[in-house]
Design a protein around this motif. Structure first.
Motif, PDB file in Angstrom:
ATOM      1  N   GLY A   9       0.769  -1.237   0.000  1.00  0.00           N
ATOM      2  CA  GLY A   9       0.000   0.000   0.000  1.00  0.00           C
ATOM      3  C   GLY A   9       0.797   1.282   0.000  1.00  0.00           C
ATOM      4  N   ARG A  10       0.476   2.194   0.910  1.00  0.00           N
ATOM      5  CA  ARG A  10       1.014   3.548   0.842  1.00  0.00           C
ATOM      6  C   ARG A  10       2.316   3.723   1.621  1.00  0.00           C
ATOM      7  N   GLU A  11       2.660   2.756   2.487  1.00  0.00           N
ATOM      8  CA  GLU A  11       3.833   2.964   3.343  1.00  0.00           C
ATOM      9  C   GLU A  11       5.088   2.465   2.644  1.00  0.00           C
ATOM     10  N   LEU A  12       5.404   3.070   1.489  1.00  0.00           N
ATOM     11  CA  LEU A  12       6.593   2.648   0.748  1.00  0.00           C
ATOM     12  C   LEU A  12       7.829   3.342   1.305  1.00  0.00           C
ATOM     13  N   ASN A  13       8.922   2.605   1.319  1.00  0.00           N
ATOM     14  CA  ASN A  13      10.163   3.167   1.830  1.00  0.00           C
ATOM     15  C   ASN A  13      10.832   4.063   0.802  1.00  0.00           C
ATOM     16  N   GLU A  14      11.799   4.860   1.268  1.00  0.00           N
ATOM     17  CA  GLU A  14      12.642   5.617   0.357  1.00  0.00           C
ATOM     18  C   GLU A  14      13.562   4.647  -0.374  1.00  0.00           C
ATOM     19  N   VAL A  15      14.394   5.196  -1.236  1.00  0.00           N
ATOM     20  CA  VAL A  15      15.394   4.386  -1.900  1.00  0.00           C
ATOM     21  C   VAL A  15      16.229   3.689  -0.829  1.00  0.00           C
ATOM     22  N   GLN A  16      16.305   2.373  -0.930  1.00  0.00           N
ATOM     23  CA  GLN A  16      16.923   1.607   0.150  1.00  0.00           C
ATOM     24  C   GLN A  16      18.352   2.055   0.446  1.00  0.00           C
ATOM     25  N   LEU A  17      19.126   2.304  -0.558  1.00  0.00           N
ATOM     26  CA  LEU A  17      20.529   2.648  -0.321  1.00  0.00           C
ATOM     27  C   LEU A  17      20.685   3.952   0.430  1.00  0.00           C
ATOM     28  N   TYR A  18      19.650   4.756   0.489  1.00  0.00           N
ATOM     29  CA  TYR A  18      19.784   6.072   1.093  1.00  0.00           C
ATOM     30  C   TYR A  18      18.988   6.220   2.382  1.00  0.00           C
ATOM     31  N   TYR A  19      18.380   5.139   2.867  1.00  0.00           N
ATOM     32  CA  TYR A  19      17.698   5.301   4.140  1.00  0.00           C
ATOM     33  C   TYR A  19      18.141   4.271   5.171  1.00  0.00           C
ATOM     34  N   GLY A 240      29.897   6.609  -4.394  1.00  0.00           N
ATOM     35  CA  GLY A 240      28.976   6.371  -5.503  1.00  0.00           C
ATOM     36  C   GLY A 240      28.981   4.943  -6.030  1.00  0.00           C
ATOM     37  N   GLU A 241      27.839   4.545  -6.639  1.00  0.00           N
ATOM     38  CA  GLU A 241      27.692   3.205  -7.191  1.00  0.00           C
ATOM     39  C   GLU A 241      28.708   2.892  -8.271  1.00  0.00           C
ATOM     40  N   GLY A 242      29.189   3.934  -8.961  1.00  0.00           N
ATOM     41  CA  GLY A 242      30.157   3.714 -10.026  1.00  0.00           C
ATOM     42  C   GLY A 242      31.438   3.060  -9.541  1.00  0.00           C
ATOM     43  N   LYS A 243      31.736   3.196  -8.257  1.00  0.00           N
ATOM     44  CA  LYS A 243      32.954   2.595  -7.696  1.00  0.00           C
ATOM     45  C   LYS A 243      32.670   1.277  -6.965  1.00  0.00           C
ATOM     46  N   ALA A 244      31.413   0.879  -6.888  1.00  0.00           N
ATOM     47  CA  ALA A 244      31.041  -0.258  -6.039  1.00  0.00           C
ATOM     48  C   ALA A 244      31.715  -1.553  -6.470  1.00  0.00           C
ATOM     49  N   SER A 245      31.733  -1.839  -7.766  1.00  0.00           N
ATOM     50  CA  SER A 245      32.275  -3.130  -8.207  1.00  0.00           C
ATOM     51  C   SER A 245      33.776  -3.216  -7.988  1.00  0.00           C
ATOM     52  N   PRO A 277      26.469   3.923  -1.251  1.00  0.00           N
ATOM     53  CA  PRO A 277      26.449   3.433  -2.628  1.00  0.00           C
ATOM     54  C   PRO A 277      27.752   2.754  -3.051  1.00  0.00           C
ATOM     55  N   ALA A 278      28.912   3.295  -2.661  1.00  0.00           N
ATOM     56  CA  ALA A 278      30.181   2.676  -3.029  1.00  0.00           C
ATOM     57  C   ALA A 278      30.363   1.323  -2.366  1.00  0.00           C
ATOM     58  N   ALA A 279      29.698   1.115  -1.234  1.00  0.00           N
ATOM     59  CA  ALA A 279      29.789  -0.155  -0.510  1.00  0.00           C
ATOM     60  C   ALA A 279      28.692  -1.132  -0.915  1.00  0.00           C
ATOM     61  N   SER A 280      27.868  -0.757  -1.875  1.00  0.00           N
ATOM     62  CA  SER A 280      26.641  -1.516  -2.142  1.00  0.00           C
ATOM     63  C   SER A 280      26.877  -2.914  -2.688  1.00  0.00           C
TER      64      SER A 280
END
Length: 660
Positions: A9-19, A240-245, A277-280
């Motif tokens: 329903g309506r109780e959606l979370n924010e972007v997981q990586l940022y909350y 940032g995600e660009g460095k994650a891998s 994000p870099a640790a994702s």
């Protein structure tokens, strides 16, 4: 618990990586796969401030003992936040650098020290010109040295570092090739300061700073891996995600010369400083059930099941108890009793994200739909960082919203003028010049302006040089025209097209100013004017210093100002991603299917942005054109849904909901 986890329903979370709570990634979490110490911070700013604090504390300790502090410094986008904080400490907290001696890691070669792209210029601009360090205590490799003298120069640079007893604290970034300094793959553990050829990927990443790949130097002078190893302490930062891998490879895989940063596993005192994000891609972040217990919630259950499906190449409804038990997910089975129970719930959860009605379906039960049914005809405000991000990222959804009778507004946050190649600008100039002559308009002044611009672009502009105000205006108008053409194609009315031209962008350089009050107020004014029921904004923040991230910061600050206004109570905010990356399947909260015909229409809208085809200066390291990247990304997302056992579509555009 069960209903709470799987209710869409309506109780959606924010972007997981940022909350995620910060303490979910602290030192108490098991890190059995990591071969070096790593601290994860909520964002790049927090990580940079921590590093700056470590540097400041070292400087003070050394000063109190009457000793010099020898710092090894890095350049590029990664350490800018560190230098900003150090300058603030100097100005506001009287941090003195008089006992500091610095050695920079590297410099492009050949490179004029006064060039805007040189690291000598960079260090003066971001740090040295703003602190009290004596100039004779600053050392940056000299990109102007004659090639015949480079060997001896590098030996002298190395010897000078040794003469001070080595570096006390070395800060590093990490390149996407795994390089530290400019030690590219193949560099040896005992390598010293030297001239090195740059990897093709490194040069492509630098192309944005030089207004094109052909202008990026092919070589650089760099401290060696062995030089870095002499430092008493090393702090490596990545944002940032660009460095994650590459962070995962350096931290979790065996050391090898293909990833020079992995050599740091042998260093006695090294720490990786990462934002979330870099640790994702790290196991403790991406697959925490493999390193310890998990507090299972809707997000982690969906993530674990999708991961298991991808690993075993099975659709959701075919997963068995054995599959869960053999892959570290027996704890999840203990909650639900059987694979069937978990499978059906996750399947339904993902199924409910798919909708052909991105603005909500009128007169329909919206209990399990990502968007609400009412109001039936919504005001929709799409923020586009550049003049083409709207159609690249959500062109199919944009057209669907228009066709379903919603009032769609598009707000282009920046002019995008630096992304117009000089050749494209000259082509437009030639047309205007010929047109005005053929119509005998007696526009003498206009002809003079045109001639001045032409002469600047063809004769006077230096590589990486800053455009004049007239040139920037012209390039801005070119991109406006393309944006209008794309909007017309998808059916957006002219009065609903907003060019914000946020001031932070208008530096004429790749480096932009921080977001400011004027920028935020412009966004606030538009929000209050439109009072939208839906907002779409760019959520691809892989580069913490990129325009998309700064544009989001402006929106975020504006939302904080208006968050108590009544209209925002009835507004959903959706984040899209564009040409550079896509949401992971387990993050997606609204998936909009795109038919073959709609995908072709989306391509046609993107093609209206003619200057962003082959000649666009900022294509990155991907040889595909933007429309090709977009189509491949949307088809891949649809294919991933299909592999999980869900309906098969030609393409899918994906969104994550953000809660203010």
């Amino acid at each position: 618990m069960e209903n709470q986890i799987f209710q869409f329903g309506r109780e959606l979370n924010e972007v997981q990586l940022y909350y995620q709570p910060v303490d979910e990634f602290d030192k108490t979490v098991k890190t059995r796969y990591e071969k070096m110490s790593a601290d994860i911070f909520r964002n790049a700013g927090a990580g940079a401030n921590w590093v700056a604090g470590e540097i400041a504390n070292l400087i003070k300790r050394k000063a109190a003992a009457g000793e010099q502090c020898i710092l090894g410094l890095a350049t590029g986008a990664t350490p800018i936040g560190v230098y900003t904080e150090l300058v603030r400490m100097h100005k506001e907290e009287a941090l003195s650098f008089k006992n500091v001696i610095t050695f920079n890691l590297d410099e492009y070669y050949p490179m004029l020290n006064g060039s805007a792209q040189s690291y000598n210029f960079y260090m003066d601009d971001v740090l040295f010109n703003h602190i009290d360090i004596p100039r004779d205590q600053v050392h940056v490799p000299n990109g102007e040295i004659d090639k015949e003298g480079i060997f001896n120069y590098c030996k002298q640079y190395e010897a000078l570092i040794d003469s001070f007893g080595g570096i006390d604290l070395q800060i590093l970034g990490i390149g996407r090739t795994g390089h530290i300094g400019f030690n590219e793959p193949g560099s040896q553990l005992d390598s010293q300061t030297r001239l090195i050829m740059l990897d093709a990927l490194t040069r492509r990443d630098a192309a944005k700073d030089f207004n094109g790949l052909t202008k990026v130097p092919k070589a650089a002078i760099t401290m060696g891996v062995g030089t870095i190893f002499k430092a008493k302490r090393v702090l490596l930062m990545a944002w940032g995600e660009g460095k994650a891998s590459i962070v995962k490879k350096a931290l979790e895989e065996s050391q090898c010369d293909a990833v020079p940063a992995s050599y740091l596993q042998r260093h006695r005192d090294v720490k990786f400083v990462l934002d979330v994000p870099a640790a994702s891609e790290l196991t403790r972040v991406k697959n925490p059930w493999l390193v310890g217990n998990v507090e299972w919630n809707r997000y982690w259950i969906r993530k674990a099941v999708v991961w298991l499906c991808n690993k075993l190449e099975k659709p959701i409804l075919k997963l068995t108890n054995r599959d869960y038990n053999d892959n570290g997910l027996s704890e999840l089975l203990a909650w639900y009793g059987s694979a069937y129970e978990v499978n059906i719930k996750v399947f339904n959860d993902l199924q409910h994200t798919i909708t052909g009605w991105p603005g909500g379906k009128p007169d329909a039960d919206d209990t399990y739909r990502p968007e609400r049914a009412l109001p039936a005809n919504k005001k929709v405000l799409v923020f586009s960082p550049h003049p083409d991000d709207d159609v690249i990222s959500m062109g199919g959804t944009l057209k669907r919203l228009v066709d379903q009778k919603h009032e769609v507004h598009v707000a282009y946050q920046t002019s995008g003028n630096i992304a117009v190649a000089d050749d494209e600008a000259v082509r437009y100039l030639s047309f205007v010049k010929s047109f005005t002559r053929s119509h005998d308009t007696n526009e003498g002044n206009l002809q003079d302006v045109i001639e001045d611009i032409r002469k600047f672009l063809l004769e006077n502009k230096k590589p990486g040089g800053i455009d004049t105000p007239d040139v920037r205006r012209m390039k801005s108008l070119i991109r406006r025209g393309e944006a209008k053409a794309a909007c017309r194609y998808v059916g957006i009315r002219s009065k609903n097209i907003h060019f914000l031209d946020l001031p932070f962008y208008e530096t004429g350089m790749v480096k932009k100013n921080p977001i400011g009050e004027r920028d935020v107020q412009i966004i606030v004014n538009l929000l209050r004017k439109v009072k939208p029921n839906q907002i779409f904004a760019a959520g691809d923040w892989s580069d913490p210093h990129g325009t998309h991230r700064v544009c989001w910061e402006g929106i975020y600050q504006a939302l904080q100002i208006v968050k108590d206004e009544d209209w925002l109570d009835d507004c959903y905010i959706w984040l899209y991603r564009g040409a550079w990356q896509e949401w992971d399947l387990d993050e997606i909260q609204m998936a909009v299917p795109i038919s073959p015909e709609e995908l072709q229409n989306k391509r046609n809208a993107i093609l209206r942005h003619q200057t962003q085809m082959e000649s666009a200066p900022f294509m990155g390291d991907d040889s595909r054109l933007f429309w090709q990247r977009s189509e491949d990304r949307n088809r891949t997302t649809a294919n991933l849904f299909n592999k999980l056992g869900l309906s098969e579509y030609e393409a899918i555009e994906a969104f994550v909901r953000y809660n203010v």
